[in-house]
Scaffold this active site. Structure first.
Site, PDB file in Angstrom:
ATOM      1  N   LYS A  39       0.837  -1.212   0.000  1.00  0.00           N
ATOM      2  CA  LYS A  39       0.000   0.000   0.000  1.00  0.00           C
ATOM      3  C   LYS A  39       0.861   1.246   0.000  1.00  0.00           C
ATOM      4  O   LYS A  39       2.025   1.225   0.415  1.00  0.00           O
ATOM      5  CB  LYS A  39      -0.943   0.032   1.202  1.00  0.00           C
ATOM      6  N   GLY A  56       9.547  -0.902   5.098  1.00  0.00           N
ATOM      7  CA  GLY A  56       9.647   0.205   4.148  1.00  0.00           C
ATOM      8  C   GLY A  56       8.475   1.160   4.170  1.00  0.00           C
ATOM      9  O   GLY A  56       8.406   2.070   3.353  1.00  0.00           O
ATOM     10  N   SER A 109       2.083  -6.602   7.189  1.00  0.00           N
ATOM     11  CA  SER A 109       0.619  -6.637   7.270  1.00  0.00           C
ATOM     12  C   SER A 109       0.044  -7.415   6.090  1.00  0.00           C
ATOM     13  O   SER A 109      -0.906  -8.203   6.243  1.00  0.00           O
ATOM     14  CB  SER A 109       0.041  -5.211   7.238  1.00  0.00           C
ATOM     15  N   ASP A 119      -2.817  -1.903   9.844  1.00  0.00           N
ATOM     16  CA  ASP A 119      -2.839  -1.896   8.378  1.00  0.00           C
ATOM     17  C   ASP A 119      -3.329  -3.216   7.782  1.00  0.00           C
ATOM     18  O   ASP A 119      -3.505  -3.320   6.565  1.00  0.00           O
ATOM     19  CB  ASP A 119      -1.431  -1.636   7.823  1.00  0.00           C
TER      20      ASP A 119
HETATM   21  P1  ATP Z   1       3.842  -0.512   7.886  1.00  0.00           P
HETATM   22  O1  ATP Z   1       3.857   0.205   6.590  1.00  0.00           O
HETATM   23  O2  ATP Z   1       2.598  -1.331   8.112  1.00  0.00           O
HETATM   24  O3  ATP Z   1       4.181   0.328   9.067  1.00  0.00           O
HETATM   25  P2  ATP Z   1       6.376  -1.569   7.112  1.00  0.00           P
HETATM   26  O4  ATP Z   1       6.129  -1.848   5.665  1.00  0.00           O
HETATM   27  O5  ATP Z   1       7.121  -0.315   7.456  1.00  0.00           O
HETATM   28  O6  ATP Z   1       4.991  -1.626   7.862  1.00  0.00           O
HETATM   29  P3  ATP Z   1       7.077  -4.304   7.504  1.00  0.00           P
HETATM   30  O7  ATP Z   1       7.689  -4.717   6.201  1.00  0.00           O
HETATM   31  O8  ATP Z   1       5.711  -4.746   7.792  1.00  0.00           O
HETATM   32  O9  ATP Z   1       7.188  -2.747   7.730  1.00  0.00           O
HETATM   33  O10 ATP Z   1       8.107  -4.814   8.622  1.00  0.00           O
HETATM   34  C1  ATP Z   1       8.204  -4.257   9.916  1.00  0.00           C
HETATM   35  C2  ATP Z   1       8.895  -5.293  10.826  1.00  0.00           C
HETATM   36  O11 ATP Z   1       7.976  -6.347  11.063  1.00  0.00           O
HETATM   37  C3  ATP Z   1      10.105  -5.947  10.196  1.00  0.00           C
HETATM   38  O12 ATP Z   1      11.266  -5.260  10.527  1.00  0.00           O
HETATM   39  C4  ATP Z   1      10.059  -7.366  10.741  1.00  0.00           C
HETATM   40  O13 ATP Z   1      10.897  -7.469  11.874  1.00  0.00           O
HETATM   41  C5  ATP Z   1       8.636  -7.595  11.190  1.00  0.00           C
HETATM   42  N1  ATP Z   1       7.869  -8.589  10.400  1.00  0.00           N
HETATM   43  C6  ATP Z   1       7.011  -9.482  10.909  1.00  0.00           C
HETATM   44  N2  ATP Z   1       6.441 -10.222   9.944  1.00  0.00           N
HETATM   45  C7  ATP Z   1       6.942  -9.793   8.783  1.00  0.00           C
HETATM   46  C8  ATP Z   1       6.721 -10.179   7.441  1.00  0.00           C
HETATM   47  N3  ATP Z   1       5.905 -11.171   7.109  1.00  0.00           N
HETATM   48  N4  ATP Z   1       7.369  -9.491   6.490  1.00  0.00           N
HETATM   49  C9  ATP Z   1       8.206  -8.480   6.826  1.00  0.00           C
HETATM   50  N5  ATP Z   1       8.465  -8.095   8.085  1.00  0.00           N
HETATM   51  C10 ATP Z   1       7.836  -8.747   9.065  1.00  0.00           C
END
Ligand code: ATP
Length: 305
Positions: free
Chosen positions: A18, A106, A112, A145
């Site tokens: 997203k 990222g 999520s 999310d």
């Molecule tokens: P958001 O945009 O929802 O805040 P994000 O994209 O910044 O999330 P994610 O890629 O969801 O971040 O990862 C955040 C942390 O969650 C990672 O550093 C990791 O330790 C943990 N994590 C748990 N499950 C997963 C998964 N299936 N894929 C990636 N990271 C995961």
């Protein structure tokens, strides 16, 4: 969504990343969460989660950022399987394989997405036929999310972002610049709180101009209406993102913003040709690790045939 699979057969679910085209953040609540007015667009950058019957719950992951993904019970896909199994009083005997294409940590809701995908995949594998409303309940329990990852498309999220109302959206084209290393979402919210100290924070509300621009499908109008209240906090923690944003605009992007809590940056472009040009210029600029090109809106979690 919930067709039972035979023993030994796997179920693969594709799920989108997203981008937030508006992320309005309210003051910290007593429980530490923030009220949000969060306009989500699902983009055509996908992870695939395959669930197969196994003796116990295990997780594997492949893809460019696979080494950053936890393979234990903290993985959101594993937590989704455990939560679904517990609700139905069964044991979570499943192997989950994540084919990871969404940048990790990222700001694109990759974890999520995998949680939502695992939920749909396990529901089908175990032949549970859980009603959508209950799946969405479990999603909200797993994270703010996660419900949007399940439904995809375009939606306004209120509350912590988990209370969804679909919104109308035309097709838009995007480039994403992936940074080196991630940013922790809680750390970005803490920085938001620090920067907000002593200031009056207005109630977060969806912008009528943004919603009209989304519905119109006019990229110029959307470019003028994008906003992300977390951007100053993300830039404060990662000042180098300013150069990435500048490089994309210089290369012809209509607008640039930090995606969610960052550090991925998002560039709205006029069309697919422009996307390729902006992506090439961003890669040549040396201000990001890599780029991805995508369009929106994309469908939510779907079982692949
Ligand atoms: P958001 O945009 O929802 O805040 P994000 O994209 O910044 O999330 P994610 O890629 O969801 O971040 O990862 C955040 C942390 O969650 C990672 O550093 C990791 O330790 C943990 N994590 C748990 N499950 C997963 C998964 N299936 N894929 C990636 N990271 C995961």
């Amino acid at each position: 969504m919930s067709t039972g699979a035979g023993a030994g057969a796997g179920v693969t679910v594709r799920v989108p990343a997203k981008v937030n085209v508006q992320l309005a953040v309210g003051a910290a609540r007593p429980d530490g969460f923030h009220d949000l007015a969060n306009v989500f667009l699902a983009v055509s950058l996908f992870d695939e989660v395959t669930a197969t019957l196994a003796d116990s719950l295990t997780v594997s992951c492949t893809g460019p950022d696979a080494d950053q993904v936890p393979l234990d019970r903290t993985n959101l896909a594993a937590r989704a399987a455990e939560t679904l199994a517990a609700r139905h009083g069964i044991s979570p005997s499943v192997h989950l394989h994540i084919a990871k294409n969404i940048p990790v940590a990222g700001g694109m809701a990759g974890g999520s997405a995998d949680g939502a995908a695992a939920l749909v995949a396990c529901d089908a594998l175990w032949g549970l036929n859980t009603p959508l409303a209950e799946l969405l309940d479990i999603c909200a329990e797993l994270g703010s999310d996660v419900p949007f990852s399940l439904v995809g498309g375009a939606a306004l999220g209120t509350g912590r972002g988990e209370l969804l109302t679909p919104v109308e959206a035309g097709t838009f084209h995007w480039v994403f610049a992936v940074a080196d290393g991630g940013l922790s979402t809680p750390a970005v919210f803490r920085e938001f709180d620090r920067l907000a100290e002593g200031r009056e924070i207005p109630e977060p509300v969806a912008s009528p101009a943004l919603l009209a621009a989304l519905a119109s499908g006019d990229p110029e109008a959307l470019a003028g209406a994008l906003s992300n209240d977390l951007q100053p906090a993300a830039l404060s923690l990662r000042p180098s993102l300013a150069a990435t944003l500048g490089a994309g605009v210089e290369a012809g992007a209509l607008a640039a913003l930090v995606s969610g809590s960052g550090p991925t940056t998002a560039f709205l472009v006029r069309d697919p040709e422009s996307a390729l040009k902006v992506a090439a210029a961003l890669e040549a600029s040396g201000t990001c690790r890599t780029t991805r090109v995508a369009s929106s809106p994309a469908p939510g979690a779907v079982v692949l045939p």
